[in-house]
Motif scaffolding. Structure first.
Motif, short mmCIF file in Angstrom:
data_model
loop_
_atom_site.label_atom_id
_atom_site.label_comp_id
_atom_site.label_asym_id
_atom_site.label_seq_id
_atom_site.Cartn_x
_atom_site.Cartn_y
_atom_site.Cartn_z
N ALA A 299 4.98 21.90 -10.68
CA ALA A 299 4.94 22.79 -9.48
C ALA A 299 3.95 22.17 -8.43
CB ALA A 299 4.54 24.26 -9.77
N VAL A 300 4.23 22.45 -7.27
CA VAL A 300 3.08 22.05 -6.19
C VAL A 300 1.80 22.56 -6.57
CG1 VAL A 300 3.10 21.92 -3.90
CG2 VAL A 300 5.11 21.76 -4.60
N SER A 301 0.83 21.71 -6.59
CA SER A 301 -0.46 21.96 -6.92
C SER A 301 -1.43 21.64 -5.74
CB SER A 301 -0.78 21.49 -8.24
OG SER A 301 -1.05 20.21 -8.24
N ASP A 302 -2.65 22.04 -5.68
CA ASP A 302 -3.74 21.81 -4.68
C ASP A 302 -4.02 20.41 -4.95
OD1 ASP A 302 -3.25 24.05 -3.57
OD2 ASP A 302 -5.32 25.10 -4.48
N SER A 303 -4.25 20.09 -6.50
CA SER A 303 -4.81 18.75 -6.81
C SER A 303 -3.67 17.65 -6.48
CB SER A 303 -4.99 18.84 -8.47
OG SER A 303 -3.82 18.90 -9.04
N GLY A 304 -2.61 17.75 -6.72
CA GLY A 304 -1.57 17.13 -6.35
C GLY A 304 -1.60 16.73 -4.82
N LEU A 305 -1.71 17.99 -3.94
CA LEU A 305 -1.51 17.76 -2.51
C LEU A 305 -2.94 17.02 -2.32
CD1 LEU A 305 -0.34 21.41 -1.63
CD2 LEU A 305 0.76 19.26 -1.34
N ASP A 306 -3.99 17.29 -2.83
CA ASP A 306 -5.09 16.61 -2.44
C ASP A 306 -5.06 14.87 -2.44
OD1 ASP A 306 -6.70 18.89 -1.70
OD2 ASP A 306 -7.67 19.05 -3.68
N VAL A 307 -4.53 14.57 -3.77
CA VAL A 307 -4.04 12.97 -3.73
C VAL A 307 -3.17 12.72 -2.74
CG1 VAL A 307 -2.94 11.38 -5.29
CG2 VAL A 307 -4.41 13.31 -6.42
N GLU A 308 -1.97 13.30 -2.40
CA GLU A 308 -1.29 12.93 -1.29
C GLU A 308 -2.16 12.68 0.00
OE1 GLU A 308 2.83 14.29 -0.43
OE2 GLU A 308 1.76 15.57 1.03
N ASP A 309 -2.95 13.84 0.26
CA ASP A 309 -3.74 13.60 1.72
C ASP A 309 -4.64 12.53 1.63
OD1 ASP A 309 -4.71 14.99 3.83
OD2 ASP A 309 -6.76 14.84 3.02
N ARG A 310 -5.12 12.26 0.62
CA ARG A 310 -6.21 11.07 0.42
C ARG A 310 -5.31 9.77 0.63
NH1 ARG A 310 -7.88 11.80 -4.30
NH2 ARG A 310 -6.72 10.02 -5.58
N TYR A 311 -4.27 9.66 0.06
CA TYR A 311 -3.38 8.61 0.32
C TYR A 311 -2.70 8.57 1.74
CZ TYR A 311 -3.62 6.44 -4.29
OH TYR A 311 -4.52 5.81 -5.52
N VAL A 312 -2.31 9.65 2.23
CA VAL A 312 -2.01 9.57 3.73
C VAL A 312 -3.01 9.12 4.79
CG1 VAL A 312 -1.41 11.17 5.55
CG2 VAL A 312 -0.13 11.45 3.51
N PRO B 114 0.87 -1.19 0.00
CA PRO B 114 -0.04 0.11 0.12
C PRO B 114 0.92 1.28 -0.05
CG PRO B 114 -0.86 -1.55 1.34
CD PRO B 114 0.16 -2.19 1.08
N ALA B 115 2.00 1.10 0.62
CA ALA B 115 2.74 2.48 0.83
C ALA B 115 3.57 2.65 -0.63
CB ALA B 115 3.86 2.22 2.02
N VAL B 116 3.93 1.74 -1.18
CA VAL B 116 4.53 1.65 -2.46
C VAL B 116 3.65 2.16 -3.63
CG1 VAL B 116 5.93 0.58 -4.56
CG2 VAL B 116 6.44 0.18 -2.11
N ASP B 117 2.45 1.74 -3.54
CA ASP B 117 1.37 2.15 -4.50
C ASP B 117 1.10 3.61 -4.22
OD1 ASP B 117 -0.44 1.43 -6.59
OD2 ASP B 117 -1.83 1.84 -5.35
N ALA B 118 0.71 4.00 -2.96
CA ALA B 118 0.61 5.07 -2.75
C ALA B 118 1.52 6.24 -3.15
CB ALA B 118 0.11 5.45 -1.19
N ILE B 119 2.87 6.15 -2.89
CA ILE B 119 3.90 6.75 -3.36
C ILE B 119 3.92 7.25 -4.93
CG2 ILE B 119 6.40 7.21 -3.55
CD1 ILE B 119 6.52 5.69 -0.56
N ARG B 120 3.59 6.14 -5.66
CA ARG B 120 3.64 5.95 -7.00
C ARG B 120 2.38 6.84 -7.51
NH1 ARG B 120 3.75 0.53 -9.98
NH2 ARG B 120 4.20 1.60 -11.58
N GLN B 121 1.23 6.67 -6.86
CA GLN B 121 0.17 7.42 -7.36
C GLN B 121 0.34 8.96 -7.13
OE1 GLN B 121 -2.34 6.19 -8.93
NE2 GLN B 121 -1.71 3.95 -8.65
N CYS B 122 0.93 9.21 -6.01
CA CYS B 122 1.20 10.52 -5.64
C CYS B 122 2.24 11.32 -6.60
CB CYS B 122 1.67 10.86 -4.33
SG CYS B 122 0.24 10.34 -2.98
N ILE B 123 3.25 10.50 -7.00
CA ILE B 123 4.25 11.05 -8.10
C ILE B 123 3.63 11.35 -9.30
CG2 ILE B 123 6.33 10.62 -9.18
CD1 ILE B 123 7.23 9.19 -6.74
N ALA B 124 2.52 10.27 -9.64
CA ALA B 124 1.85 10.55 -10.87
C ALA B 124 1.13 11.87 -10.86
CB ALA B 124 0.94 9.05 -11.22
#
Length: 252
Positions: free
Chosen positions: A219-232, A204-214
């Motif tokens: 540049a850092v975006s709100d949509s990217g941060l939202d994906v990270e928050d969901r997987y966290v 789960p951690a490996v997959d989450a990191i890959r999804q966040c990177i994708a």
């Protein structure tokens, strides 16, 4: 008709080898279908690792089989391209972590296959290129998308518009290849070991990191941060994260 690929089972996945050394492991429809079936099985079984290799010392894969393409009607050529493009994009997004073991030439569709993998490791004599422009063509298996995503637009334009072949040294310098295989090691075995550096950790951690990177942009975006928050929220509350933290604390 002889089998054009070989699948070697691993306890955590498989090694898929294109077995057409006399044709520099050029891609045919049977090879693509075999890879798709292999990926189907690994995903169904929850496997963690897929290593993709080419038979022999000359080539990982020198691209699509032009002889096969020449014998096809235009509709069939386009169908093969669409099939390969869809498969390579699927491979790049699969939960099965993949490693390209580049032992020689990786040209055209062969480089596109390598770029679809999560990681790339290459022998000292490996060389790379997308020479389609020299034939009046363009990379058709998602290469126009993979290469800029991996190395940036400026370098990708130069390599695709000149179609030149380049060395392992340059591939490492531009970030296309992750590691050079030591001269004393077999690329296939080095690729297995490389992949297991990641697959030994929580799926789960490996997959989450890959999804966040994708989801990350330039540049850092709100949509990217939202994906990270969901997987966290998902991963942190899972049993594997709790076990990992407890194991760490108990060691200290």
């Amino acid at each position: 008709m002889s089998v054009e690929y070989d699948i070697r089972p691993l306890e955590d996945g498989a090694v898929f080898t294109i077995d057409r050394p006399a044709k520099l492991n050029a891609l045919t429809k049977p090879v693509l279908m075999g890879l798709a079936e292999c990926l189907d099985r690994l995903e169904r079984e929850g496997a963690r690792l897929l290593v993709i290799a080419g038979r022999g010392e000359k080539a990982f894969c020198a691209g699509t089989d032009l002889t096969e393409m020449q014998d096809m009607a235009m509709e069939d050529r386009l169908s093969k391209s669409a099939m390969a493009r869809s498969l390579f994009v699927r491979l790049s997004r699969s939960p099965v972590l993949s490693v390209a073991a580049v032992n020689g030439l990786a040209l055209g569709g062969g480089l596109e296959l390598a770029m679809a993998c999560t990681f790339r490791i290459a022998a000292q004599h490996a060389s790379f290129g997308l020479p389609e422009v020299k034939l009046g063509l363009l990379p058709a298996y998602a290469g126009t998308q993979f290469l800029p995503a991996l190395i940036g637009r400026a370098r990708a334009e130069e390599l695709m518009l000149t179609g030149r072949t380049f060395s392992l040294e340059e591939a490492l310098a531009i970030g296309l290849v992750h590691r050079a295989c030591p001269p004393s090691a077999r690329v296939e075995e080095a690729a297995i070991a490389f992949g297991r550096e990641a697959t030994c950790y929580s799926a789960p951690a490996v997959d989450a990191i890959r999804q966040c990177i994708a989801a990350a942009g330039s540049a850092v975006s709100d949509s990217g941060l939202d994906v990270e928050d969901r997987y966290v929220r998902t991963v942190f509350s899972g049993p594997e994260a709790e076990a990992g933290v407890n194991a760490f604390l108990n060691r200290h």
